[in-house]
Write an enzyme that holds these catalytic residues in place. Structure first.
Site, PDB file in Angstrom:
ATOM      1  N   GLU A   1      31.378 119.213 101.875  1.00 18.35           N
ATOM      2  CA  GLU A   1      31.902 118.458 100.725  1.00 18.35           C
ATOM      3  C   GLU A   1      31.003 117.274 100.377  1.00 18.35           C
ATOM      4  O   GLU A   1      30.882 116.902  99.202  1.00 18.35           O
ATOM      5  CB  GLU A   1      33.329 117.985 101.009  1.00 18.35           C
ATOM      6  CG  GLU A   1      34.331 119.107 101.252  1.00 18.35           C
ATOM      7  CD  GLU A   1      34.363 120.140 100.139  1.00 18.35           C
ATOM      8  OE1 GLU A   1      34.052 119.795  98.977  1.00 18.35           O
ATOM      9  OE2 GLU A   1      34.680 121.307 100.428  1.00 18.35           O
TER      10      GLU A   1
ATOM     11  N   HIS B   1      28.333 118.396  97.983  1.00 17.31           N
ATOM     12  CA  HIS B   1      28.786 118.372  96.588  1.00 17.31           C
ATOM     13  C   HIS B   1      28.725 116.948  96.035  1.00 17.31           C
ATOM     14  O   HIS B   1      28.253 116.715  94.918  1.00 17.31           O
ATOM     15  CB  HIS B   1      30.235 118.859  96.506  1.00 17.31           C
ATOM     16  CG  HIS B   1      30.402 120.341  96.591  1.00 17.31           C
ATOM     17  ND1 HIS B   1      29.709 121.217  95.785  1.00 17.31           N
ATOM     18  CD2 HIS B   1      31.210 121.110  97.373  1.00 17.31           C
ATOM     19  CE1 HIS B   1      30.075 122.456  96.068  1.00 17.31           C
ATOM     20  NE2 HIS B   1      30.985 122.415  97.030  1.00 17.31           N
TER      21      HIS B   1
END
Length: 808
Positions: A590, A593
């Site tokens: 994550e 991202h």
């Protein structure tokens, strides 16, 4: 003192004759129209004044109630009825607008979203007021639109950004702080179920988005830019924006007329409702299952962390004296509870019960998603045909790198490379279970695979994942992750708690700074599972995008802000969150991202960060970051025992690396099954035909799953990625981007993972291309600018140990 009034006199005072009541009403209305609102409300009790609509709204309501011939209307400076006289509004005080001071969704300006102040009661008036304002701004834009950047793109960016920021707050809170009241409010303003025919009706969110996407003046202006003599002088980023806007308009139905457009809009609104309901059913079905256990023998084998969490859950459900040692314990279908049961519970009956419950979530009763899936697939197919495509997959591919044919080719290549390895995985498991004297060795089934896989991994590599948890305390993992970001990309990450409001006390806030110590971005991190209000999974999303147009406070650009959300094991007692290695990988994923969003150098908001990046390329940075979990210096920098500070022993690190490809064939086939059933449902499947969605899944499973699925397998009913997320006809993106990410990481391998200078140089190149360029260039161009060539699947197969032995 005079006498007290009689009962009859009191009745007359409280209930005057109709003629008198009319005069009283008239006086009150005059007072409201003429007197400052503060004088009218000053003496009202707080509770009463809080329930009143604002003065402007109340004046309009009073005027609407007055007869057309009433002289009161002479006091109204407007000859025509105001939007406030909408009958729908009069029928529901819940829709009455609030002042900005009372409703955080109406604030016109803020440094960071007021997440801590937004409540369900704010959603209806806040979003409706926003949509009404944006509708007016859109009308003004259409009236004066010109095919220039300043007269078209910049005002359009302001409109779309305001919607994304405010709706993003609401949508995010629904994901992390769900409640019945919030659901009802979101559903009503997202796709309003009430039918209003009055011209004053305020648009719901989906209707406004359709109105925006189907604006012909805007569409024609973008086409004029595309066909102008100035086209070649535009930057690559601006060309991408123009081309994307034209394509999005076409896919939004701008070219449709009359009945076709009306049908298209009905489909879009219905799809929004169905997806919302699908997601809610999955969350409710997950929350619904609770297994109370009193006898410790039933959960024999569960590690201390799982027992602690189960006892903590029991306490939250009213078992005040529950302890990890003595119970009682409550097992749920939330990942931190479900996974340890499947991995470690020796009680086969418990594993079966929990597995079946998980596999059949949202597939029966009032939470059954089967019919919702059928409706979604029918509507998607109908939408595709309205737009001139054969199937929905073609619609999806219109905004991606791949084509249907190339996706099918890649999936089959990976499937063929994985199949024999997966068959051997199963054979190894059966042999090991038999050698271990297991009574189920000759009858291994789905609820046995994870348990025996964990035992085999422990035996083969002498690694117990639960015993590794003490080495992966969340604070130390985050420190190591930020150190890696500094080494690779030259940025520092510092705590900034208190600078921005947060939605829960668990949430951390960080500032990202460049080498000159100047802020370049910010992000929130919400790490822990909260089953009662937070949906499962892990994700990153946009709060603000980097933008020149939306800069403020004298800065040249508005800085990007992101949020990262995970569902890992929360702290238990006085222990910090002790993570599994898989949870460590998830955080790295994550953060990848978030880095692409935060480290963008694009100043054009429509292509900054992850915006404008084709969906099947957006997983590149996230999966790239996962590779660093196996990098020796990185892993040993984060793997410190939370009590002693001892570094993870090198021999254990070596075992982790050796175990990296354990059952790689099986795991690869699992992803290929998901991607393949997604593609088949959106290409060849006829939702109006005789085959069911489960027939399709079973057919796909024959070539992607060594052990046939159970007849009652209903995993599709909780497959939120494709029915409530953005992955419809796009789940293949994980494998597609995995090819890109593995090849990108191989650039660091080629440079030498032990060569600090080379790693730094390669990291800066990765930042200046993959992370910086955002959607300003095509993903293939971005990849080639970093790697020097087009991507190859060979590094992925090599990393996963799936290359043929002769070619290794």
């Amino acid at each position: 003192m005079g006498r007290s009034p009689s009962k009859s006199e009191l009745w007359e005072m409280a209930h005057p004759p109709a003629r008198c009541r009319h005069r009283i009403h008239l006086l009150v209305m005059v007072a409201m129209l003429l007197l400052p609102s503060a004088l009218f409300t000053a003496r009202l009790p707080l509770a009463a004044s809080a329930r009143l609509p604002n003065p402007t709204q109340l004046r309009a309501i009073l005027l609407a109630a007055a007869p057309r011939s009433s002289p009161l209307r002479a006091f109204c400076p407007r000859a025509r009825p105001s939007p406030a006289t909408c009958p729908a509004l009069l029928s529901s005080m819940a829709d009455a607008p609030m002042a900005a001071a009372d409703n955080p969704l109406l604030l016109s300006d803020f440094d960071f979203p007021p997440f801590d102040r937004v409540e369900p009661r704010h959603v209806r008036p806040g979003v409706r007021d926003l949509l009404a304002r944006l509708e007016g701004e859109l009308e003004e834009l259409e009236k004066g639109v010109e095919p220039t950047w300043g007269k078209l793109v910049e005002p359009l960016e302001r409109i779309t950004d305001r919607l994304e920021v405010i709706w993003g707050m609401v949508d995010h809170l629904k994901a992390v702080k769900d409640s019945a009241d919030l659901r009802a409010a979101v559903e009503e303003v997202q796709v309003n179920r009430r039918r209003h025919t009055t011209p004053c009706f305020k648009p719901d969110k989906v209707k406004f988005q359709l109105r925006l996407g189907q604006s012909k003046p805007i569409y024609e202006a973008f086409k004029a830019i595309r066909n102008s003599s100035d086209w070649e002088s535009l930057s690559d980023a601006r060309k991408r924006i123009v081309e994307a806007q034209i394509k999005e308009a076409v896919l939004s139905g701008v070219a449709l007329e009359d009945e076709q457009r009306e049908k298209f809009n009905q489909i879009e609104q219905e799809l929004e409702k169905l997806s919302q309901k699908f997601s809610e059913n999955v969350l409710d079905a997950t929350k619904k299952f609770e297994k109370l256990i009193i006898d410790k023998k039933e959960i024999e084998g569960l590690p201390a962390t799982a027992l602690g969490l189960a006892a903590q859950t029991a306490v939250s459900k009213g078992h005040e004296n529950a302890t990890a040692e003595n119970g009682p314990w409550i097992i749920t279908l939330d990942a931190p509870s479900y996974i340890p049961v499947m991995q470690h519970a020796r009680n086969r009956a418990l594993r079966e019960e929990v597995y079946r419950a998980y596999l059949t979530r949202a597939s029966s009763g009032e939470l059954d998603n089967t019919n919702i899936i059928s409706q979604i697939l029918k509507l998607r197919l109908e939408k595709a045909k309205l737009l001139g495509y054969k199937n929905y997959a073609e619609v999806s591919m219109a905004q991606k790198m791949a084509t249907v044919e190339r996706v099918e080719e890649l999936l089959e290549k990976l499937r063929a490379a994985s199949w024999d390895h997966a068959v051997k995985d199963m054979e190894d498991l059966k042999v090991f279970a038999k050698d271990s004297g297991s009574p189920e060795a000759n009858d291994l089934t789905h609820w046995d695979l994870t348990f025996w896989s964990e035992r085999l991994r422990e035996s083969k590599y002498d690694i117990n994942e639960e015993e590794l948890r003490p080495y992966f305390a969340l604070p130390k993992v985050m420190d190591g992750l930020f150190t890696l970001a500094n080494k690779l990309f030259g940025v520092s990450v510092e705590p900034a708690d208190g600078l921005a409001p947060v939605w829960h006390s668990d949430v951390k806030f960080y500032c990202v700074k460049d080498s000159s110590n100047s802020p370049v971005a910010y992000f929130y991190f919400d790490p822990y599972s909260r089953p009662s209000e937070k949906r499962g999974g892990a994700w990153m999303n946009v709060v603000f995008s980097r933008s020149r147009v939306l800069s403020r406070n004298g800065l040249p650009v508005r800085l990007p802000v992101a949020h990262m959300v995970c569902n890992q094991t929360p702290p238990v007692g006085d222990k910090p969150s002790l993570m599994t290695f898989r949870e460590v990988e998830t955080v790295f994923h994550e953060f990848g991202h978030a880095l692409q969003h935060m480290l963008t150098k694009q100043d054009e908001g429509f292509v900054a960060g992850i915006r404008g990046v084709e969906w099947d390329a957006v997983e590149l940075p996230s999966q790239f970051m996962e590779n660093w979990c196996y990098h020796k210096d990185t892993l040993l920098s984060i793997a410190k025992h939370y009590e002693t500070g001892e570094t993870l022993p090198e021999e254990i690190y070596e075992k982790l690396v050796a175990a990296k490809n354990f059952r790689a064939g099986t795991f690869s086939l699992r992803q290929i099954r998901f991607a393949s059933v997604d593609m088949e449902l959106h290409t060849t499947y006829d939702p109006n035909g005789s085959l069911s969605i489960y027939d399709v899944d079973r057919r796909v499973a024959e070539r992607t799953q060594v052990l046939a699925p159970l007849p009652e397998d209903r995993f599709l009913c909780s497959f939120s990625h494709i029915f409530a997320g953005g992955y419809a006809a796009g789940y293949y993106s994980y494998k597609w981007a995995e090819v890109l990410s593995a090849d990108a990481f191989s650039a660091f391998e080629d440079a030498g993972l032990d060569n600090e200078k080379a790693i730094e140089e390669t990291g800066r190149r990765f930042r200046d291309t993959v992370l910086a360029l955002g959607g300003g260039k095509s993903p293939l161009e971005v990849f080639v600018s970093f790697r020097g060539r087009e991507p190859s699947p060979e590094p992925l197969l090599r990393h996963n140990g799936l290359l043929p032995v002769a070619a290794a």
